[in-house]
Design an enzyme around this catalytic site. Sequence first.
Site, PDB file in Angstrom:
ATOM      1  N   ARG A  23       0.747  -0.735   0.330  1.00  0.00           N
ATOM      2  CA  ARG A  23      -0.241   0.340  -0.430  1.00  0.00           C
ATOM      3  C   ARG A  23       0.749   1.014   0.274  1.00  0.00           C
ATOM      4  O   ARG A  23       0.985   1.918  -1.351  1.00  0.00           O
ATOM      5  CB  ARG A  23      -0.817  -0.052   0.893  1.00  0.00           C
ATOM      6  CG  ARG A  23      -2.195   1.064   1.354  1.00  0.00           C
ATOM      7  CD  ARG A  23      -1.654   2.687   1.469  1.00  0.00           C
ATOM      8  NE  ARG A  23      -1.209   2.114   2.968  1.00  0.00           N
ATOM      9  CZ  ARG A  23      -1.025   4.062   3.386  1.00  0.00           C
ATOM     10  NH1 ARG A  23      -0.478   4.912   2.869  1.00  0.00           N
ATOM     11  NH2 ARG A  23      -0.254   3.421   4.937  1.00  0.00           N
ATOM     12  N   ASP A  24       1.858   1.698   1.413  1.00  0.00           N
ATOM     13  CA  ASP A  24       2.575   2.559   1.428  1.00  0.00           C
ATOM     14  C   ASP A  24       3.866   3.460   0.357  1.00  0.00           C
ATOM     15  O   ASP A  24       4.289   4.278  -0.353  1.00  0.00           O
ATOM     16  CB  ASP A  24       2.520   2.845   2.251  1.00  0.00           C
ATOM     17  CG  ASP A  24       3.620   4.427   3.268  1.00  0.00           C
ATOM     18  OD1 ASP A  24       3.170   5.228   2.252  1.00  0.00           O
ATOM     19  OD2 ASP A  24       3.793   4.367   4.309  1.00  0.00           O
ATOM     20  N   HIS A 215       5.624   4.095  12.921  1.00  0.00           N
ATOM     21  CA  HIS A 215       5.922   4.098  11.338  1.00  0.00           C
ATOM     22  C   HIS A 215       6.517   4.939  10.872  1.00  0.00           C
ATOM     23  O   HIS A 215       6.271   6.181  11.013  1.00  0.00           O
ATOM     24  CB  HIS A 215       4.729   4.211  10.507  1.00  0.00           C
ATOM     25  CG  HIS A 215       4.100   4.429   9.393  1.00  0.00           C
ATOM     26  ND1 HIS A 215       3.802   3.360   8.354  1.00  0.00           N
ATOM     27  CD2 HIS A 215       5.133   5.153   7.887  1.00  0.00           C
ATOM     28  CE1 HIS A 215       3.907   3.608   6.751  1.00  0.00           C
ATOM     29  NE2 HIS A 215       4.783   5.703   6.712  1.00  0.00           N
ATOM     30  N   HIS A 217       9.997   6.924   7.970  1.00  0.00           N
ATOM     31  CA  HIS A 217      10.854   6.804   6.741  1.00  0.00           C
ATOM     32  C   HIS A 217      12.281   7.715   7.446  1.00  0.00           C
ATOM     33  O   HIS A 217      12.230   7.607   8.085  1.00  0.00           O
ATOM     34  CB  HIS A 217      10.140   8.107   6.141  1.00  0.00           C
ATOM     35  CG  HIS A 217       8.830   7.721   5.307  1.00  0.00           C
ATOM     36  ND1 HIS A 217       8.695   7.882   3.965  1.00  0.00           N
ATOM     37  CD2 HIS A 217       7.794   6.856   5.954  1.00  0.00           C
ATOM     38  CE1 HIS A 217       7.125   7.653   3.312  1.00  0.00           C
ATOM     39  NE2 HIS A 217       6.483   7.157   5.118  1.00  0.00           N
ATOM     40  N   CYS A 248       9.460   9.332  -0.164  1.00  0.00           N
ATOM     41  CA  CYS A 248       9.296  10.522   0.360  1.00  0.00           C
ATOM     42  C   CYS A 248       8.279  11.560  -0.364  1.00  0.00           C
ATOM     43  O   CYS A 248       9.871  12.110  -0.974  1.00  0.00           O
ATOM     44  CB  CYS A 248       9.320  11.174   1.789  1.00  0.00           C
ATOM     45  SG  CYS A 248       8.520  12.330   2.082  1.00  0.00           S
ATOM     46  N   ASN A 257      10.546   4.829   3.024  1.00  0.00           N
ATOM     47  CA  ASN A 257       9.702   3.538   4.257  1.00  0.00           C
ATOM     48  C   ASN A 257      11.022   3.266   5.022  1.00  0.00           C
ATOM     49  O   ASN A 257      12.000   2.600   4.061  1.00  0.00           O
ATOM     50  CB  ASN A 257       8.728   2.698   4.151  1.00  0.00           C
ATOM     51  CG  ASN A 257       7.051   3.509   3.631  1.00  0.00           C
ATOM     52  OD1 ASN A 257       6.551   4.601   4.485  1.00  0.00           O
ATOM     53  ND2 ASN A 257       6.579   3.335   2.658  1.00  0.00           N
TER      54      ASN A 257
HETATM   55 MG    MG Z   1       5.124   5.668   5.080  1.00  0.00          MG
END
Ligand code: MG
Length: 296
Positions: A23-24, A215, A217, A248, A257
């Site tokens: 997803r991310d 979470h 990065h 990002c 990430n």
């Molecule tokens: Mg992320």
Amino acid sequence: MSERDTIARRMPSQVTVFEVGPRDGLQNEATPIPTGMKVAFVKTLSDAGLTWIETTSFVNPKAVPQLADAGEVMAGIERPPGVRYPVLVPNERGMQRALESGVDAIAVFTAASEQFSQANVRATIDETFERFAPVIGLAKQNNVWTRGYVSMAFHCPYEGPIAPEKAIDVAQSLFDLGIDEVAIADTVGRATPLDVSRFLDLAVESLSVDRLAFHLHDTNGLALSNVMLALEAGITVIDGAAGGLGGCPFAPGAPGNLATEKLVMLLDGLGIKTGVDGAAVEKAGQEVRKFLNRAR
Ligand code: MG
């Protein structure tokens, strides 16, 4: 770890690695990835021992074309027992689509930065809560597990540093809505260990730390140092994206990430059990990177 290791007394013995790559990691990629490849990616990740895999997002397909096939992906994946496949849901309409796909875990997202919230979802932080109150209601009715993201919890590209009190406040509001787990996100990857310590000092006093996830990065290469602090504070759910997928958007060219394989390497190195085969995860991530022409 042996009881005699000082570090063993400060660290959890087991950590849940929460995979967000499908997803991310993919949502901002312009190159369309075939649905079959996404399904295969998810399978490789569960085969590697991951038990939480954020699989897709039921956002407006026009806003995130890469994930327009959310329903097909959910229909295509096997769902072996013991593995959860949460999906991101922005509003009630997305929740209806997610329920039609038979999801049993969802995530909603808000931010600790007012300006980012306005820029990202054109809503104040309070308005994001109004949007997902019915989503959480539907989740409860349908026995669906829920996660809430607090984006820009430490630093915002518009507002600069975020006061830890603000992030704590938003996290508490998510818990007050009945959300099961809150993920504290360093979306832009600029949190320093001092920023994280300040947040954690307050969090251990005022939040249910056993229901928090981190979470991160890896923009500035400090994600793993920050993970160490989170572990010491008793946080036992840490997000990662296979292959470090998901750059990002606010830091072009920077690592995305935190790579799941790096996270697993750290946890292995601390003697913390994860059940995850880091090398297999890395291979899965690299295959996707190769398809996207993103060498690392
Ligand atoms: Mg992320």
